[in-house]
Enzyme design. Structure first.
Site, PDB file in Angstrom:
ATOM      1  N   TYR A  38       0.788  -1.234   0.000  1.00  0.00           N
ATOM      2  CA  TYR A  38       0.000   0.000   0.000  1.00  0.00           C
ATOM      3  C   TYR A  38       0.823   1.287   0.000  1.00  0.00           C
ATOM      4  CZ  TYR A  38      -3.934  -3.100   0.685  1.00  0.00           C
ATOM      5  OH  TYR A  38      -4.874  -4.084   0.513  1.00  0.00           O
ATOM      6  N   PHE A  84      -9.473  -4.668  11.734  1.00  0.00           N
ATOM      7  CA  PHE A  84     -10.765  -4.498  11.062  1.00  0.00           C
ATOM      8  C   PHE A  84     -10.677  -4.952   9.614  1.00  0.00           C
ATOM      9  CE2 PHE A  84      -8.479  -0.438  11.133  1.00  0.00           C
ATOM     10  CZ  PHE A  84      -8.402  -0.098   9.793  1.00  0.00           C
TER      11      PHE A  84
END
Length: 409
Positions: free
Chosen positions: A122, A409
């Protein structure tokens, strides 16, 4: 290849979830997947379609995250990102990242967050590794915990996680503003620490919860499970796995760690996600018999650079011009004057000469105060253009407490 990006429709959830599981090579527990379905805003989620089916997935939760200074900042929690192995290196991930960040900007969000399955992915989209998580294995047969005066007055009470959830959530809510990177609990998210499917226990028993009370008030808690190990050379050999432990004061915190390290028949205690400055490192009797280490945690991406930098406070006064390169979100590229201190900050475009030059990823890494700009400069990732600017900015960006993401998450 033509990629069709669509907002996730309810009728496509089953295929979306199946493709996600396939990409990660593991089937989730049905109850856990049902929980994630309840959490996920479908209108914030993307399915990439090609060749007649879903080949890419990406979602985003609505979070509120603490930044240095204690402000809770609205943030997008990027999640469930996957590309089918048959469609890698064909622009699917880039297309989804582009769509997401444009959507976040249109919604007025200042930062985006994610946890990375692979840390190399990322950075090219401007996400920087902003927090770390401490993991450890403590030899409880040889290590004790020093407790301060008053620890014997802490009353410990064992309950089921469901019975203790309200008290645990109240403690957690009081701690959220104190440490950068922590997430305020959104509706339904109190279910997350209760999720304990037998298929995911790995031989451990059901999760337990211990509440720590002082004068009738719950001041802390720990949730853990135990794997019975019988004996080894005649010595008990069970393992305690700590899920989370929190407290409102040092006395209660030490009392909880003493309890965890003195559980009967256990030879070791393991944990996988604590802050890297966790006080447990100071109260164990022999740190060499504690196998401590750390890994990357939360990744941060500044979506609206001036708003994000103005939203946090700074440990020391700072007045610097940042020359920022952001190829993936070009609206952030340029020179920005950041001026602030512990009471607040401003960040505006300027034509003044730059003091520091850096990229969007480096700003994301430094944003929560866990990684100093000086360390990034030492790696060649930040350039000092005015003598003294690096020391000034690095001191200002650092947080008193290390930032930390308490759950994934």
């Amino acid at each position: 290849m033509k990629i069709d990006l669509r907002v996730l429709a309810a009728e496509d959830w089953e295929e979306f979830a199946l493709r996600l599981e396939r990409a990660f090579g593991d089937a989730e527990d049905p109850e856990e997947m049902a929980m994630w379905r309840d959490f996920l805003p479908f209108e914030r989620s993307i399915a990439a379609w090609a060749d007649g089916g879903i080949v890419g997935t990406a979602g985003a939760f609505d979070f509120r995250m603490t930044v240095p200074g204690g402000t809770l900042l609205d943030a997008a929690g990027v999640t469930m990102v996957s590309v089918q192995p048959t469609h890698r290196r064909r622009g699917v991930l880039t297309a989804m990242m582009r769509r997401q960040l444009d959507d976040f900007r249109d919604r007025g969000l200042t930062v985006a967050l994610l946890t990375a399955s692979e840390p190399s992915i990322y950075g090219r989209f401007g996400y920087g590794a902003a927090t770390r998580q401490l993991h450890g294995l403590i030899d409880t047969t040889r290590v004790s915990v020093a407790v301060p005066p008053g620890a014997d007055a802490v009353r410990l009470r064992l309950v089921t996680p469901a019975e203790g959830v309200a008290a645990c959530e109240a403690v957690y809510a009081r701690l959220v503003p104190t440490r950068p990177g922590m997430l305020a609990r959104q509706p339904q998210w109190e279910r997350l620490p209760l999720m304990d499917p037998p298929s995911a226990r790995g031989g451990f028993g059901a999760r337990l919860c211990v509440l720590a009370e002082v004068d009738g008030e719950v001041r802390g808690y720990a949730r853990y499970s135990v794997k019975a190990g019988g004996t080894r050379l005649g010595v008990p050999d069970s393992t305690v796995k700590l899920r989370d432990v929190e407290a409102l004061d040092p006395v209660t915190y030490a009392a909880l760690w003493r309890y965890l390290t003195e559980i009967d028949l256990a030879a070791r205690l393991t944990f996988h996600n604590r802050p890297v400055d966790d006080p447990v490192q100071q109260i164990v009797s022999d740190i060499r018999r504690c196998d401590f280490g750390w890994r990357d945690g939360l990744y941060v991406r500044l979506v609206d650079l001036p708003a994000a930098l103005a939203a946090r406070a700074y440990t020391a006064p700072v007045d610097v011009v940042l020359d920022v390169e952001d190829a993936f979100c070009p609206w952030n590229t340029g020179r920005w004057r950041l001026a602030g201190d512990a009471t607040g900050a401003s960040c505006v475009r300027t034509s003044d000469p730059a003091d520091l030059a850096l990229g969007a990823r480096e700003l994301g890494t430094a944003y929560l105060g866990g990684h100093g700009l000086r360390a990034l400069a030492g790696a060649g990732l930040v350039a000092e253009l005015r003598p003294g600017a690096l020391a000034e900015a690095s001191a200002a960006f650092r947080s008193d407490l290390d930032p930390w993401l308490p759950h994934g998450f």
